[in-house]
Design a protein around this motif. Structure first.
Motif, PDB file in Angstrom:
ATOM      1  N   GLY A   3       0.819  -1.215   0.000  1.00  0.00           N
ATOM      2  CA  GLY A   3       0.000   0.000   0.000  1.00  0.00           C
ATOM      3  C   GLY A   3       0.850   1.261   0.000  1.00  0.00           C
ATOM      4  O   GLY A   3       1.736   1.433   0.832  1.00  0.00           O
ATOM      5  N   SER A   4       0.540   2.180  -0.912  1.00  0.00           N
ATOM      6  CA  SER A   4       1.349   3.378  -1.095  1.00  0.00           C
ATOM      7  C   SER A   4       0.570   4.643  -0.711  1.00  0.00           C
ATOM      8  O   SER A   4      -0.644   4.715  -0.901  1.00  0.00           O
ATOM      9  N   PRO A   5       1.275   5.662  -0.176  1.00  0.00           N
ATOM     10  CA  PRO A   5       0.588   6.912   0.137  1.00  0.00           C
ATOM     11  C   PRO A   5       0.155   7.661  -1.126  1.00  0.00           C
ATOM     12  O   PRO A   5      -0.747   8.498  -1.086  1.00  0.00           O
TER      13      PRO A   5
ATOM     14  N   VAL B  75      -3.607   2.611  -3.104  1.00  0.00           N
ATOM     15  CA  VAL B  75      -3.229   3.942  -2.628  1.00  0.00           C
ATOM     16  C   VAL B  75      -4.131   4.333  -1.460  1.00  0.00           C
ATOM     17  O   VAL B  75      -5.362   4.217  -1.549  1.00  0.00           O
ATOM     18  N   GLY B  76      -3.518   4.823  -0.377  1.00  0.00           N
ATOM     19  CA  GLY B  76      -4.323   5.243   0.772  1.00  0.00           C
ATOM     20  C   GLY B  76      -3.441   5.477   1.971  1.00  0.00           C
ATOM     21  O   GLY B  76      -2.302   5.911   1.825  1.00  0.00           O
ATOM     22  N   ASN B  77      -3.953   5.139   3.175  1.00  0.00           N
ATOM     23  CA  ASN B  77      -3.112   5.287   4.367  1.00  0.00           C
ATOM     24  C   ASN B  77      -2.463   3.947   4.694  1.00  0.00           C
ATOM     25  O   ASN B  77      -2.552   3.000   3.917  1.00  0.00           O
TER      26      ASN B  77
ATOM     27  N   LEU C  77       3.962   0.021   1.605  1.00  0.00           N
ATOM     28  CA  LEU C  77       5.080   0.142   0.675  1.00  0.00           C
ATOM     29  C   LEU C  77       6.073   1.094   1.333  1.00  0.00           C
ATOM     30  O   LEU C  77       5.756   2.264   1.576  1.00  0.00           O
ATOM     31  N   ILE C  78       7.258   0.586   1.651  1.00  0.00           N
ATOM     32  CA  ILE C  78       8.221   1.397   2.395  1.00  0.00           C
ATOM     33  C   ILE C  78       9.374   1.780   1.483  1.00  0.00           C
ATOM     34  O   ILE C  78      10.016   0.904   0.892  1.00  0.00           O
TER      35      ILE C  78
ATOM     36  N   TRP D 131       6.120   4.906   2.082  1.00  0.00           N
ATOM     37  CA  TRP D 131       6.130   5.366   3.467  1.00  0.00           C
ATOM     38  C   TRP D 131       7.546   5.345   4.027  1.00  0.00           C
ATOM     39  O   TRP D 131       8.347   4.508   3.623  1.00  0.00           O
ATOM     40  N   PRO D 132       7.830   6.248   5.013  1.00  0.00           N
ATOM     41  CA  PRO D 132       9.102   6.129   5.711  1.00  0.00           C
ATOM     42  C   PRO D 132       9.109   4.844   6.537  1.00  0.00           C
ATOM     43  O   PRO D 132       8.044   4.350   6.904  1.00  0.00           O
TER      44      PRO D 132
END
Ligand code: SAH
Length: 216
Positions: free
Chosen positions: A154-156, A176-178, A208-209, A214-215
């Motif tokens: 999951g990506s921002p 895509v989301g939180n 997804l880091i 995401w950090p």
């Protein structure tokens, strides 16, 4: 007991995939053929054909069978396609993908998962998959452009570098989301500068880091 567990896969394909509208015959056949239990840690084997995600170690999960089928169907795979997957995880979705397209490139940021998947994939007769460890949000520029890109975390936001590595006419599918909940988004690159986005269903992926995710 049937060690190939084919009868369980028949039920999975019929009840979880066909009944929910998955139609692509190659995707259905691949998911019937590929032993999903083979991709799970020993203590999770029994859950392999259940209608849900399953833990694969390192805090990560293999997606629910329906989501794997849906994401691959959404790229409208052709047998000549070259496809990038970001988030190799267990290697299951990459293996399904490999059965329906010509070339698969897959990136995983957890070195341990990558090595486990590599060992598993070497023992399976499903064709070579190009593997790389590292931050998949930066893509795989030497192998770009791709006909399709699947992001299975999951990506921002929609990662821009990955869009630039998509062919014109190519498709990206990305949640895509939180960090907890996302919408599955299908993006078509209609020209070098134009993209058509369509939001589909609500989904829950691990984060997804990375640089464009995401950090840590
Ligand atoms: N497609 C997998 C499931 C993926 S779970 C399967 O079939 O089993 C999501 C995976 O994405 C995890 O293994 C996680 O470590 C990985 N991941 C998260 N951020 C990443 C990044 N920036 N680059 C590559 N892999 C990433």
């Amino acid at each position: 007991m049937d060690s190939t567990r084919l009868s369980e896969r028949h039920v999975m394909v019929k009840e979880q995939l066909e009944k929910r509208g998955i139609q692509n015959p190659w995707v259905l056949q691949a998911m019937l053929d590929i032993p999903r239990h083979f991709f799970l840690p020993d203590d999770q084997h029994l859950k392999a054909y259940e209608d849900r995600p399953v833990p694969i170690g390192q805090g990560q999960t293999i997606s629910q069978p329906y989501i794997v089928a849906l994401m691959i169907e959404l790229i409208e795979p052709k047998d000549s396609d070259r496809v990038l997957e970001v988030g190799l995880g267990s290697g299951y979705s990459a293996s399904v993908l490999r059965r329906v397209v010509k070339e698969v490139y897959a990136i995983e940021r957890e070195p341990l998962l990558l090595e486990e998947a590599r060992r598993r994939l070497e023992r399976l007769p499903f064709g070579q998959i190009h593997l790389r460890s590292g931050d998949g949000t930066l893509g795989w520029s030497e192998a770009a452009p791709f006909d399709a890109i699947l992001i299975t975390a999951g990506s921002p936001r929609i990662p821009e570098t990955l869009l630039s590595q998509l062919k014109v006419g190519g498709v990206m599918v990305v949640p895509v989301g939180n960090r907890e909940e996302q919408k599955l988004v299908r993006v078509v690159k209609s020209s070098e500068t134009h993209f058509q986005e369509k939001e589909l269903m609500a989904v829950r992926f691990v984060p997804l880091i990375g640089t464009e995710g995401w950090p840590q």
